[in-house]
Motif scaffolding. Structure first.
Motif, PDB file in Angstrom:
ATOM      1  N   TYR A 174      17.355 -26.317  11.688  1.00 14.92           N
ATOM      2  CA  TYR A 174      18.228 -26.899  11.097  1.00 14.92           C
ATOM      3  C   TYR A 174      17.549 -27.564   9.934  1.00 14.92           C
ATOM      4  O   TYR A 174      16.742 -28.357  10.034  1.00 14.92           O
ATOM      5  N   VAL A 175      18.026 -27.498   8.596  1.00 11.88           N
ATOM      6  CA  VAL A 175      17.398 -28.092   7.394  1.00 11.88           C
ATOM      7  C   VAL A 175      18.215 -29.201   6.817  1.00 11.88           C
ATOM      8  O   VAL A 175      19.423 -28.922   6.697  1.00 11.88           O
ATOM      9  N   LYS A 176      17.815 -30.197   7.048  1.00 10.32           N
ATOM     10  CA  LYS A 176      18.424 -31.562   6.453  1.00 10.32           C
ATOM     11  C   LYS A 176      18.394 -31.619   4.837  1.00 10.32           C
ATOM     12  O   LYS A 176      17.320 -31.447   4.446  1.00 10.32           O
ATOM     13  N   GLU A 177      19.432 -31.711   4.225  1.00 13.01           N
ATOM     14  CA  GLU A 177      19.671 -31.846   2.633  1.00 13.01           C
ATOM     15  C   GLU A 177      19.024 -33.231   2.206  1.00 13.01           C
ATOM     16  O   GLU A 177      19.465 -33.983   1.925  1.00 13.01           O
ATOM     17  N   SER A 178      17.670 -33.305   2.607  1.00 14.31           N
ATOM     18  CA  SER A 178      17.052 -34.421   1.867  1.00 14.31           C
ATOM     19  C   SER A 178      15.372 -34.428   1.881  1.00 14.31           C
ATOM     20  O   SER A 178      14.963 -33.146   2.191  1.00 14.31           O
ATOM     21  N   ARG A 179      14.858 -35.335   1.303  1.00 13.82           N
ATOM     22  CA  ARG A 179      13.450 -34.866   0.934  1.00 13.82           C
ATOM     23  C   ARG A 179      12.673 -35.688   1.947  1.00 13.82           C
ATOM     24  O   ARG A 179      12.866 -36.712   2.397  1.00 13.82           O
ATOM     25  N   LEU A 180      11.445 -35.061   2.342  1.00  9.86           N
ATOM     26  CA  LEU A 180      10.589 -35.514   3.265  1.00  9.86           C
ATOM     27  C   LEU A 180       9.881 -37.184   2.568  1.00  9.86           C
ATOM     28  O   LEU A 180       9.685 -37.974   3.511  1.00  9.86           O
ATOM     29  N   SER A 181       9.849 -37.023   1.330  1.00  6.62           N
ATOM     30  CA  SER A 181       9.434 -38.361   0.686  1.00  6.62           C
ATOM     31  C   SER A 181      10.359 -39.493   0.835  1.00  6.62           C
ATOM     32  O   SER A 181      10.032 -40.497   0.676  1.00  6.62           O
ATOM     33  N   ASP A 182      11.615 -39.283   1.191  1.00  8.02           N
ATOM     34  CA  ASP A 182      12.646 -40.004   1.317  1.00  8.02           C
ATOM     35  C   ASP A 182      12.444 -40.971   2.662  1.00  8.02           C
ATOM     36  O   ASP A 182      13.092 -42.031   2.668  1.00  8.02           O
ATOM     37  N   ILE A 183      11.613 -40.425   3.643  1.00  3.92           N
ATOM     38  CA  ILE A 183      11.608 -41.013   5.088  1.00  3.92           C
ATOM     39  C   ILE A 183      10.980 -42.395   4.788  1.00  3.92           C
ATOM     40  O   ILE A 183       9.648 -42.499   4.080  1.00  3.92           O
ATOM     41  N   THR A 184      11.383 -43.389   5.151  1.00  4.58           N
ATOM     42  CA  THR A 184      10.950 -44.781   4.987  1.00  4.58           C
ATOM     43  C   THR A 184       9.740 -45.318   6.266  1.00  4.58           C
ATOM     44  O   THR A 184       9.063 -45.973   5.980  1.00  4.58           O
ATOM     45  N   TYR A 185      10.101 -44.502   7.336  1.00  6.11           N
ATOM     46  CA  TYR A 185       9.171 -45.240   8.517  1.00  6.11           C
ATOM     47  C   TYR A 185       7.731 -44.342   8.289  1.00  6.11           C
ATOM     48  O   TYR A 185       7.515 -43.303   7.686  1.00  6.11           O
ATOM     49  N   LYS A 186       6.775 -44.868   8.839  1.00  5.06           N
ATOM     50  CA  LYS A 186       5.340 -44.226   8.565  1.00  5.06           C
ATOM     51  C   LYS A 186       4.781 -43.842   9.840  1.00  5.06           C
ATOM     52  O   LYS A 186       3.767 -43.313   9.913  1.00  5.06           O
ATOM     53  N   THR A 187       5.751 -43.366  10.839  1.00  5.99           N
ATOM     54  CA  THR A 187       4.990 -42.790  12.001  1.00  5.99           C
ATOM     55  C   THR A 187       5.277 -41.188  11.825  1.00  5.99           C
ATOM     56  O   THR A 187       4.938 -40.596  12.989  1.00  5.99           O
ATOM     57  N   GLY A 188       5.974 -40.582  10.846  1.00  8.16           N
ATOM     58  CA  GLY A 188       6.020 -39.069  11.020  1.00  8.16           C
ATOM     59  C   GLY A 188       4.797 -38.416  10.799  1.00  8.16           C
ATOM     60  O   GLY A 188       3.635 -39.118  10.332  1.00  8.16           O
ATOM     61  N   PHE A 189       4.956 -37.177  11.201  1.00 10.50           N
ATOM     62  CA  PHE A 189       3.517 -36.339  11.044  1.00 10.50           C
ATOM     63  C   PHE A 189       3.674 -35.169   9.739  1.00 10.50           C
ATOM     64  O   PHE A 189       2.836 -34.429   9.865  1.00 10.50           O
ATOM     65  N   GLY A 190       4.818 -35.262   9.105  1.00  9.79           N
ATOM     66  CA  GLY A 190       4.957 -34.336   7.989  1.00  9.79           C
ATOM     67  C   GLY A 190       5.269 -32.812   8.459  1.00  9.79           C
ATOM     68  O   GLY A 190       5.183 -31.968   7.435  1.00  9.79           O
ATOM     69  N   HIS A 191       5.684 -32.561   9.444  1.00  7.06           N
ATOM     70  CA  HIS A 191       6.005 -30.962   9.966  1.00  7.06           C
ATOM     71  C   HIS A 191       7.352 -31.054  10.399  1.00  7.06           C
ATOM     72  O   HIS A 191       7.739 -30.277  11.294  1.00  7.06           O
ATOM     73  N   GLY A 192       8.296 -32.357  10.225  1.00  5.10           N
ATOM     74  CA  GLY A 192       9.549 -32.131  10.833  1.00  5.10           C
ATOM     75  C   GLY A 192       9.572 -32.720  12.218  1.00  5.10           C
ATOM     76  O   GLY A 192       8.479 -33.018  12.948  1.00  5.10           O
ATOM     77  N   THR A 193      10.813 -32.387  13.149  1.00  3.15           N
ATOM     78  CA  THR A 193      10.715 -32.762  14.357  1.00  3.15           C
ATOM     79  C   THR A 193      10.815 -31.361  15.191  1.00  3.15           C
ATOM     80  O   THR A 193      11.788 -30.561  14.815  1.00  3.15           O
ATOM     81  N   CYS A 194      10.170 -31.389  16.240  1.00  2.00           N
ATOM     82  CA  CYS A 194      10.291 -30.100  17.140  1.00  2.00           C
ATOM     83  C   CYS A 194      10.828 -30.584  18.296  1.00  2.00           C
ATOM     84  O   CYS A 194      10.548 -31.282  19.037  1.00  2.00           O
TER      85      CYS A 194
END
Length: 223
Positions: A174-194
């Motif tokens: 599932y590809v969300k129509e937004s940019r990874l850089s738009d994410i405001t939280y800092k706990t992401g790991f940069g490879h999406g959600t699995c």
């Protein structure tokens, strides 16, 4: 006598172009005291500009020192924790997996068990856990939620390698129509959600009942 010596030193340091903060650091005298001693010794505008240019460097050095001390402290704690935990047995992995699933796993579906997260290490641990349940890895499916500015094929390859699961077992992401850089939280790991998914009623019910039994044991009072 000591106060007189401090005042003399303060005047000498001021003559060298030092700020109140620098003199305070050198002598341990409060700024209010220095203000009284040195009120007739203002710095030149040129020197004030020089000190202003030095401030960012001083702040950066202070920040780096604090970061270094914190990292050294955390490294020491990490080594101690690793020693205290030791090597996990198969039974310990089996038990801790239920607590992981209790917190993060799917619980609303009757015939499917799955876990969703952005942390590759957590998902790898989940894969270790389902091995103790007798899950056939060839039956596992993987679903990814990615962002439109990502290299989709690269991320599929990343998760396939991390989880040791062939790409043919991946569902269409599932590809969300937004940019990874738009994410405001800092706990992401940069490879999406699995999401790792096992469609097996018997295993799903076993896991849910395992979580239920642990919740009842943890909630019961010692007699």
């Amino acid at each position: 006598m000591a106060r007189f010596e401090d005042k003399s030193k303060a005047i000498s340091l001021r003559n060298k172009g030092m700020s109140y903060s620098q003199i305070k650091e050198e002598l341990g005298v409060s700024k209010s005291t220095l203000s009284g001693w040195l009120r007739n010794m203002p710095l030149s505008e040129e020197r004030i500009k020089e000190l202003g240019a030095l401030n960012p460097m001083r702040i950066e050095r202070c920040r780096n020192t604090k970061m270094r001390k914190r990292q050294d402290r955390l490294d020491s704690v990490f080594r101690r924790v690793i020693k205290d935990i030791g090597v996990l047995s198969r039974r310990e992995i089996f038990l801790t997996g239920f607590f992981l699933y209790w917190g993060e796993g799917w619980k609303s579906t009757k015939a499917t068990m799955a876990l969703t997260n952005t942390n590759p290490q957590m998902m790898k641990y989940f894969m270790r856990w389902i091995e103790t349940l007798g899950v056939d890895k060839r039956k596992v499916k993987v679903s990814l939620q990615l962002y439109s500015d990502m290299d989709i094929q690269k991320q599929i390859s990343f998760w396939a390698k991390e989880l040791s699961i062939p790409r043919r077992q991946f569902r269409k992401p599932y590809v969300k129509e937004s940019r990874l850089s738009d994410i405001t939280y800092k706990t992401g790991f940069g490879h999406g959600t699995c999401s790792v998914i096992i469609e097996n009623r018997d295993i799903a019910e076993y896991v849910l009942m395992g979580v239920k039994s642990l919740s009842e044991m943890c909630g019961s009072k010692n007699k």
